[in-house]
Design a protein around this motif. Structure first.
Motif, short mmCIF file in Angstrom:
data_model
loop_
_atom_site.label_atom_id
_atom_site.label_comp_id
_atom_site.label_asym_id
_atom_site.label_seq_id
_atom_site.Cartn_x
_atom_site.Cartn_y
_atom_site.Cartn_z
N GLY A 1 0.62 -1.18 -0.02
CA GLY A 1 0.00 -0.03 0.09
C GLY A 1 0.90 0.98 -0.04
O GLY A 1 0.30 2.32 -0.04
N ALA A 2 2.25 1.04 0.00
CA ALA A 2 3.04 2.04 0.10
C ALA A 2 3.31 2.73 -1.49
O ALA A 2 3.08 2.09 -2.24
CB ALA A 2 4.44 1.81 0.63
N MET A 3 3.56 4.10 -1.49
CA MET A 3 3.84 4.60 -2.53
C MET A 3 5.10 4.45 -3.08
O MET A 3 6.18 4.74 -2.43
CB MET A 3 3.63 5.97 -2.64
CG MET A 3 2.18 6.62 -2.32
SD MET A 3 1.06 6.48 -3.82
CE MET A 3 -0.45 6.23 -3.14
N GLU A 4 5.32 3.95 -4.30
CA GLU A 4 6.95 3.73 -4.84
C GLU A 4 7.11 4.71 -5.91
O GLU A 4 6.12 4.71 -6.86
CB GLU A 4 6.94 2.24 -5.04
CG GLU A 4 7.19 1.60 -3.85
CD GLU A 4 7.53 0.05 -4.25
OE1 GLU A 4 7.33 -0.65 -5.40
OE2 GLU A 4 7.91 -0.86 -3.28
N PRO A 5 7.97 5.34 -6.27
CA PRO A 5 8.23 5.93 -7.43
C PRO A 5 8.16 5.30 -8.44
O PRO A 5 8.60 4.10 -8.56
CB PRO A 5 9.70 6.56 -7.32
CG PRO A 5 10.42 5.92 -6.18
CD PRO A 5 9.39 5.22 -5.26
N SER A 6 7.52 5.74 -9.59
CA SER A 6 6.97 4.66 -10.65
C SER A 6 8.35 4.31 -11.52
O SER A 6 8.97 5.30 -12.07
CB SER A 6 6.08 5.45 -11.48
OG SER A 6 6.23 4.97 -12.97
N HIS A 7 8.68 3.20 -11.72
CA HIS A 7 9.95 2.68 -12.55
C HIS A 7 9.28 3.11 -13.92
O HIS A 7 10.32 3.13 -14.99
CB HIS A 7 10.23 1.25 -12.38
CG HIS A 7 9.15 0.20 -13.09
ND1 HIS A 7 7.83 0.08 -12.39
CD2 HIS A 7 9.21 -0.53 -13.93
CE1 HIS A 7 7.34 -1.08 -12.87
NE2 HIS A 7 7.88 -1.22 -14.03
N VAL A 8 7.94 3.00 -14.34
CA VAL A 8 7.66 3.22 -15.60
C VAL A 8 8.08 4.80 -16.03
O VAL A 8 8.36 4.93 -17.07
CB VAL A 8 5.80 2.99 -15.74
CG1 VAL A 8 5.46 3.25 -17.11
CG2 VAL A 8 5.79 1.53 -15.58
#
Ligand code: PLP
Length: 363
Positions: free
Chosen positions: A309-316
């Motif tokens: 549920g944590a926000m991860e910086p988008s690798h996309v």
């Protein structure tokens, strides 16, 4: 879920709750329902019924297509940098090659060609990206892979494509294709791996030999039946839904980008599916936006939903070269068969209000 799918599933959790691998009459009935569901699904994909392998989720389908192929035919695995982690982690685990993408986040064809060789046995390129909705030119990918790595198995993760693109146009281009029922109005926990006849992989779930030894485990009969109904309805309504939701997506993106000064559309128009509106609100925090939008009954996402549920910086977005300031305030709105124009108007108003509350200039 589509109500028709729910309704079709119910008897298999009550009267016909038998293991289809058994031999008594209820088991035979359950088996017949799986056979019928397989036929319906094959029809919507344009493949043979025997090419449909039921799995437990889209992740398992992707894992099987990559890890299963590499185990059977050792060699180099290749994928694009914006794949879902269900693909990316398998390729990384196999010490494979991750190929750069272009500005819309689909695989860079020249970079792909450059890494292909006779040593490459598995190539994975997603049909539609799950964060931005960018559509890959699978015909171009297929042409390059067939030419420069003719012995490689070409896999596509079409999990996000099923609602928006006729699967019959993708399937002839690849050897394996992953789908997930909950993306098209079916239940969670049912995946499909389509495997071209005569192409082989090492099964990764071993046991009772179900699915012609390709995926063991007792069938989720109710889920498979619900999946077939959902895919068939998706297929029948796709054209009208793409046209209807494409207009709503444009309305949503225009409404947000024209009235919030720091907001921009992530993809150029015409490069993504109708069901995703992706915007970046430069220098705002998407976590705060999500919180304010949720309070206004608008449920959206930032990067991909992570298990914690944590926000991860988008690798996309990072692979696409989007700046950190824009990635920070990225928002993904998903539209589907239940989305209406009034939902879109409410989402625009709520986003403007949330951005204004966080200090953005709005009109
Ligand atoms: N691939 C893509 C592109 C997805 O969007 C998802 C799910 O969000 C998956 C794979 C994984 O599917 P599942 O959730 O059924 O494991």
């Amino acid at each position: 879920m589509r109500p028709e799918a729910v309704e079709a599933m119910l008897p298999f959790m009550t009267e016909v709750f038998a293991n289809p691998s058994g031999s008594h009459r209820f088991a035979r009935q359950a088996r017949k329902s799986i056979d019928e569901a397989r036929d319906v699904i094959a029809d919507a994909i344009g493949c043979k019924p025997g090419e449909v392998v039921f799995t437990g989720c889209g992740t398992e389908s992707d894992n099987t297509a990559i890890t299963g192929v590499i185990r059977r035919t050792p060699g180099v695995a290749v994928c694009s940098a914006t794949e879902h982690h269900a693909v990316l982690h398998c390729v990384e685990h196999a010490n494979g090659v991750v190929v750069n993408v272009n500005h819309i986040g689909t695989v860079d064809l020249e970079a792909l060609q450059a890494v292909l060789s006779p040593e490459v046995t598995s190539v994975s390129v997603m049909a539609v990206n799950n964060e931005t909705g960018a559509i890959t030119d699978m015909a171009a990918v297929s042409k390059i892979v067939r030419r420069y790595a003719p012995q490689a198995m070409l896999h596509t993760d079409a999990v996000q494509a099923a609602c928006w693109i006729d699967l019959r146009t993708i399937w002839p281009l690849v050897d394996t294709m992953a789908l997930s029922a909950h993306k098209f109005g079916g239940p969670k926990g049912v995946g499909i791996l389509v495997v071209r006849e005569g192409k082989h992989f090492e099964p990764i779930v071993l046991g009772g030999g179900q699915e012609r030894d390709r995926r063991s485990g007792t069938h989720n009969v109710a889920g498979i039946v619900g999946t077939s109904i959902a895919l068939s309805l998706t297929d029948q309504n796709r054209k009208t839904e793409v046209a209807r939701l494409g207009k709503l997506r444009d309305q949503l993106i225009n409404g947000i980008t024209s009235r919030i000064e720091c907001a921009t559309a992530t993809l150029a128009s015409g490069t993504g599916i109708a069901g995703t509106a992706h915007v970046c609100l430069e220098n705002l925090e998407s976590e705060s936006l999500l919180y304010l939008l949720d309070e206004a009954n608008v449920c959206v996402s930032a990067a991909s939903a992570c298990a914690s549920g944590a926000m991860e910086p988008s690798h996309v977005l990072a692979a696409m070269g989007v700046s950190r300031e824009r990635i920070k305030g990225s928002l993904r709105f998903s539209l589907g068969h239940t989305t209406t124009e009034s939902d879109v108007c409410a989402a625009i108003d709520a986003t403007i209000a949330a951005a204004a509350r966080l200090g953005a200039v709005t009109s």
